[in-house]
Design a protein around this motif. Sequence first.
Motif, mmCIF file in Angstrom:
data_model
loop_
_atom_site.group_PDB
_atom_site.id
_atom_site.type_symbol
_atom_site.label_atom_id
_atom_site.label_comp_id
_atom_site.label_asym_id
_atom_site.label_seq_id
_atom_site.Cartn_x
_atom_site.Cartn_y
_atom_site.Cartn_z
ATOM 1 N N ARG A 25 7.981 -42.978 -62.297
ATOM 2 C CA ARG A 25 7.546 -42.470 -60.986
ATOM 3 C C ARG A 25 6.147 -42.971 -60.637
ATOM 4 O O ARG A 25 5.867 -43.304 -59.493
ATOM 5 N N SER A 30 12.620 -47.173 -58.732
ATOM 6 C CA SER A 30 13.751 -46.368 -58.265
ATOM 7 C C SER A 30 14.628 -45.858 -59.402
ATOM 8 O O SER A 30 15.339 -44.875 -59.221
ATOM 9 N N ASP A 33 15.012 -42.222 -60.245
ATOM 10 C CA ASP A 33 15.915 -41.331 -59.507
ATOM 11 C C ASP A 33 17.247 -41.130 -60.224
ATOM 12 O O ASP A 33 18.091 -40.360 -59.759
ATOM 13 N N LYS A 34 17.451 -41.835 -61.326
ATOM 14 C CA LYS A 34 18.646 -41.670 -62.159
ATOM 15 C C LYS A 34 18.174 -41.360 -63.573
ATOM 16 O O LYS A 34 18.351 -42.159 -64.492
#
Length: 139
Positions: A25, A30, A33-34
Amino acid sequence: MEHDIEISISERRNIEPEEIINLYRANEWSSADKPAELYNALRNSHSLITAWDNEQLVGLGNAISDGHLVVYYPHLLVHPDYQGKGIGKMIMDKMQEKYGSFHMQMLTADGDATEFYKKMGFSRAGQTEPMWIYKGNEH
């Protein structure tokens, strides 16, 4: 207050998932986000090299490999507060200890990372065209 940092490099895999997510983060990647998939992907990599400032995770790199001829480096990231201090080079130097003799080492680089990898000895792969099916948003 700035303190002298002493970074340690490790191959341990017992890392708390939130430490990993925080690092991703901080870099606005990205894959944060998983979180479950990211955590499992890193833990199941052929190699996972981490950088630590005491007990704080400040960088990591992973490798996917057949163990003999080919290695691919999907991720190398350093916390923004620690960038420019040679941590990425320390991680890649550790990777070279393991994979430096391999027939082919591959990665995808863009932006400032391209110059970093050139300094590490990588060059454009002939006349190849980078291709992917990518579900991220940061490129």
